[in-house]
Design a protein around this motif. Structure first.
Motif, PDB file in Angstrom:
ATOM      1  N   ALA A 117     -16.421  -1.329  11.022  1.00 30.69           N
ATOM      2  CA  ALA A 117     -15.580  -0.395  11.770  1.00 30.69           C
ATOM      3  C   ALA A 117     -15.683   1.034  11.258  1.00 30.69           C
ATOM      4  N   THR A 118     -16.230   1.204  10.041  1.00 30.40           N
ATOM      5  CA  THR A 118     -16.293   2.539   9.434  1.00 30.40           C
ATOM      6  C   THR A 118     -17.712   2.913   9.005  1.00 30.40           C
ATOM      7  N   ARG A 119     -18.677   2.113   9.378  1.00 31.84           N
ATOM      8  CA  ARG A 119     -20.061   2.288   8.918  1.00 31.84           C
ATOM      9  C   ARG A 119     -20.615   3.677   9.237  1.00 31.84           C
ATOM     10  N   SER A 120     -20.249   4.212  10.386  1.00 34.23           N
ATOM     11  CA  SER A 120     -20.723   5.540  10.784  1.00 34.23           C
ATOM     12  C   SER A 120     -19.579   6.550  10.810  1.00 34.23           C
ATOM     13  N   GLY A 121     -18.542   6.283  10.049  1.00 32.81           N
ATOM     14  CA  GLY A 121     -17.356   7.128  10.030  1.00 32.81           C
ATOM     15  C   GLY A 121     -16.161   6.383  10.593  1.00 32.81           C
ATOM     16  N   TYR A 122     -14.977   6.881  10.294  1.00 30.50           N
ATOM     17  CA  TYR A 122     -13.760   6.204  10.742  1.00 30.50           C
ATOM     18  C   TYR A 122     -13.658   6.195  12.260  1.00 30.50           C
ATOM     19  N   THR A 123     -13.282   5.037  12.790  1.00 29.26           N
ATOM     20  CA  THR A 123     -13.023   4.860  14.217  1.00 29.26           C
ATOM     21  C   THR A 123     -11.568   4.447  14.376  1.00 29.26           C
ATOM     22  N   ASP A 124     -11.127   4.277  15.612  1.00 22.86           N
ATOM     23  CA  ASP A 124      -9.756   3.833  15.853  1.00 22.86           C
ATOM     24  C   ASP A 124      -9.495   2.426  15.335  1.00 22.86           C
ATOM     25  N   LEU A 125     -10.547   1.692  15.023  1.00 21.60           N
ATOM     26  CA  LEU A 125     -10.386   0.336  14.491  1.00 21.60           C
ATOM     27  C   LEU A 125      -9.910   0.320  13.046  1.00 21.60           C
ATOM     28  N   ALA A 126     -10.009   1.449  12.369  1.00 21.14           N
ATOM     29  CA  ALA A 126      -9.590   1.537  10.975  1.00 21.14           C
ATOM     30  C   ALA A 126      -8.621   2.708  10.822  1.00 21.14           C
ATOM     31  N   ILE A 127      -7.882   2.698   9.735  1.00 18.44           N
ATOM     32  CA  ILE A 127      -6.929   3.768   9.460  1.00 18.44           C
ATOM     33  C   ILE A 127      -7.365   4.487   8.196  1.00 18.44           C
ATOM     34  N   ALA A 128      -7.540   5.781   8.294  1.00 20.97           N
ATOM     35  CA  ALA A 128      -8.076   6.580   7.196  1.00 20.97           C
ATOM     36  C   ALA A 128      -6.963   7.045   6.255  1.00 20.97           C
ATOM     37  N   PRO A 129      -7.305   7.362   5.006  1.00 21.04           N
ATOM     38  CA  PRO A 129      -6.316   7.943   4.092  1.00 21.04           C
ATOM     39  C   PRO A 129      -5.660   9.167   4.726  1.00 21.04           C
ATOM     40  N   GLY A 130      -4.355   9.237   4.570  1.00 22.02           N
ATOM     41  CA  GLY A 130      -3.615  10.351   5.152  1.00 22.02           C
ATOM     42  C   GLY A 130      -3.004  10.044   6.501  1.00 22.02           C
ATOM     43  N   GLU A 131      -3.517   9.051   7.191  1.00 19.62           N
ATOM     44  CA  GLU A 131      -2.938   8.640   8.478  1.00 19.62           C
ATOM     45  C   GLU A 131      -1.688   7.788   8.235  1.00 19.62           C
ATOM     46  N   PRO A 132      -0.735   7.833   9.179  1.00 20.42           N
ATOM     47  CA  PRO A 132       0.395   6.903   9.086  1.00 20.42           C
ATOM     48  C   PRO A 132      -0.092   5.451   9.056  1.00 20.42           C
ATOM     49  N   ASP A 133       0.553   4.657   8.244  1.00 19.28           N
ATOM     50  CA  ASP A 133       0.258   3.225   8.105  1.00 19.28           C
ATOM     51  C   ASP A 133      -1.057   2.938   7.373  1.00 19.28           C
ATOM     52  N   TYR A 134      -1.604   3.922   6.665  1.00 21.00           N
ATOM     53  CA  TYR A 134      -2.830   3.661   5.903  1.00 21.00           C
ATOM     54  C   TYR A 134      -2.616   2.534   4.886  1.00 21.00           C
ATOM     55  N   GLY A 135      -1.522   2.631   4.119  1.00 15.96           N
ATOM     56  CA  GLY A 135      -1.242   1.589   3.126  1.00 15.96           C
ATOM     57  C   GLY A 135      -1.011   0.235   3.766  1.00 15.96           C
ATOM     58  N   GLU A 136      -0.271   0.232   4.872  1.00 15.34           N
ATOM     59  CA  GLU A 136       0.004  -1.019   5.575  1.00 15.34           C
ATOM     60  C   GLU A 136      -1.281  -1.633   6.127  1.00 15.34           C
ATOM     61  N   TYR A 137      -2.172  -0.772   6.603  1.00 19.23           N
ATOM     62  CA  TYR A 137      -3.463  -1.257   7.112  1.00 19.23           C
ATOM     63  C   TYR A 137      -4.216  -2.009   6.016  1.00 19.23           C
ATOM     64  N   LEU A 138      -4.299  -1.416   4.849  1.00 19.14           N
ATOM     65  CA  LEU A 138      -4.975  -2.090   3.736  1.00 19.14           C
ATOM     66  C   LEU A 138      -4.250  -3.389   3.386  1.00 19.14           C
ATOM     67  N   ASP A 139      -2.934  -3.321   3.327  1.00 17.05           N
ATOM     68  CA  ASP A 139      -2.154  -4.472   2.901  1.00 17.05           C
ATOM     69  C   ASP A 139      -2.346  -5.659   3.838  1.00 17.05           C
ATOM     70  N   TYR A 140      -2.230  -5.439   5.138  1.00 13.30           N
ATOM     71  CA  TYR A 140      -2.366  -6.555   6.076  1.00 13.30           C
ATOM     72  C   TYR A 140      -3.803  -7.058   6.169  1.00 13.30           C
ATOM     73  N   THR A 141      -4.770  -6.168   5.997  1.00 10.85           N
ATOM     74  CA  THR A 141      -6.164  -6.600   6.011  1.00 10.85           C
ATOM     75  C   THR A 141      -6.455  -7.537   4.839  1.00 10.85           C
ATOM     76  N   TYR A 142      -5.950  -7.201   3.665  1.00  8.17           N
ATOM     77  CA  TYR A 142      -6.148  -8.073   2.497  1.00  8.17           C
ATOM     78  C   TYR A 142      -5.249  -9.304   2.549  1.00  8.17           C
ATOM     79  N   HIS A 143      -4.034  -9.131   3.054  1.00  2.00           N
ATOM     80  CA  HIS A 143      -3.078 -10.231   3.182  1.00  2.00           C
ATOM     81  C   HIS A 143      -3.651 -11.371   4.036  1.00  2.00           C
ATOM     82  N   ALA A 144      -4.440 -11.004   5.035  1.00  3.19           N
ATOM     83  CA  ALA A 144      -4.983 -11.990   5.968  1.00  3.19           C
ATOM     84  C   ALA A 144      -5.754 -13.085   5.259  1.00  3.19           C
ATOM     85  N   ASP A 145      -6.591 -12.727   4.304  1.00  5.90           N
ATOM     86  CA  ASP A 145      -7.412 -13.732   3.620  1.00  5.90           C
ATOM     87  C   ASP A 145      -6.741 -14.257   2.360  1.00  5.90           C
ATOM     88  N   ALA A 146      -6.227 -13.338   1.545  1.00  2.00           N
ATOM     89  CA  ALA A 146      -5.705 -13.744   0.235  1.00  2.00           C
ATOM     90  C   ALA A 146      -4.455 -14.607   0.348  1.00  2.00           C
TER      91      ALA A 146
END
Length: 214
Positions: free
Chosen positions: A75-104
């Motif tokens: 989703a970010t191979r050629s730069g950030y897209t709407d599929l990912a949330i970049a640092p500084g955007e609202p919910d950046y931390g939550e995006y990381l958290d739920y992405t890791y939460h899914a598997d772990a």
């Protein structure tokens, strides 16, 4: 040779997260469907991935074996897209958290359940597997609470976090764990699996699986 990323996976495995993310992001991947389990049925694969696990993404010198990380990467191979949330955007931390939460936290007990209660139930470990099924169901509460007043997990849009969590709910239905999934999460899953990119990813993997069997 191809300069396209190569994704090695088994149909309907965690690699579906990566196939799905590629379709959503419009990344052209060379999809290699392997028989399950590849460590036994495709032993040459061990030369590429000594773990023998799927998925595995090969993109030039890059080698990746974690499904959620691969989905984010695509989703970010050629730069950030709407599929990912970049640092500084609202919910950046939550995006990381739920992405890791899914598997772990969510998929982990599912895989233990599958091993002990399905694949190795004749060894007398089924009870342990069913205990992990209860663990899985109890840990859905975080997702359930998050989606009470949201269509998607983060930033009011569909992201890789939804792909990663959504796959765990898809897996639950396919391995007999759906009785403990709340109705609200079943509705969320239905919304996700009606997406055009998901349907394309699923059909592409199924075509590869059928080709192996023919």
């Amino acid at each position: 040779m191809t300069d396209r990323p190569i994704l090695y996976t088994c149909a309907r495995s965690r690699g579906l997260r990566a196939t799905w993310a590629a379709e959503e992001a419009g990344v052209d991947i060379d999809l290699k469907i392997l028989p399950f389990p590849p460590r036994y049925l495709a032993p040459d694969y061990l030369a590429l991935n000594p773990l023998g696990t799927v998925p595995m993404l090969v993109d030039g010198e890059t080698r990746m074996t974690e499904s959620c990380a691969i989905a984010h990467y695509l989703a970010t191979r050629s730069g950030y897209t709407d599929l990912a949330i970049a640092p500084g955007e609202p919910d950046y931390g939550e995006y990381l958290d739920y992405t890791y939460h899914a598997d772990a936290t969510i998929t982990f007990p599912q895989t233990v359940y599958m091993r002990f209660a399905i694949f190795e139930k004749d060894k007398g470990w089924a009870e342990a597997g069913h205990a992990y099924a209860k663990w899985f169901h109890k840990r859905l509460v975080k997702i359930e609470e998050r989606l009470k007043d949201r269509e998607f997990l983060c930033a009011n849009r569909f992201t890789v976090a939804d792909i990663c969590v959504g796959y765990a709910l898809i897996l639950a239905e396919s391995v007999g764990l759906d009785d403990g999934v709340p109705e609200s999460l079943k509705a969320y899953r239905k919304r996700l699996t009606q997406r055009e990119a998901y349907l394309k990813a699923f059909e592409r993997e199924e075509a590869g699986r059928k080709a192996l069997a023919s």
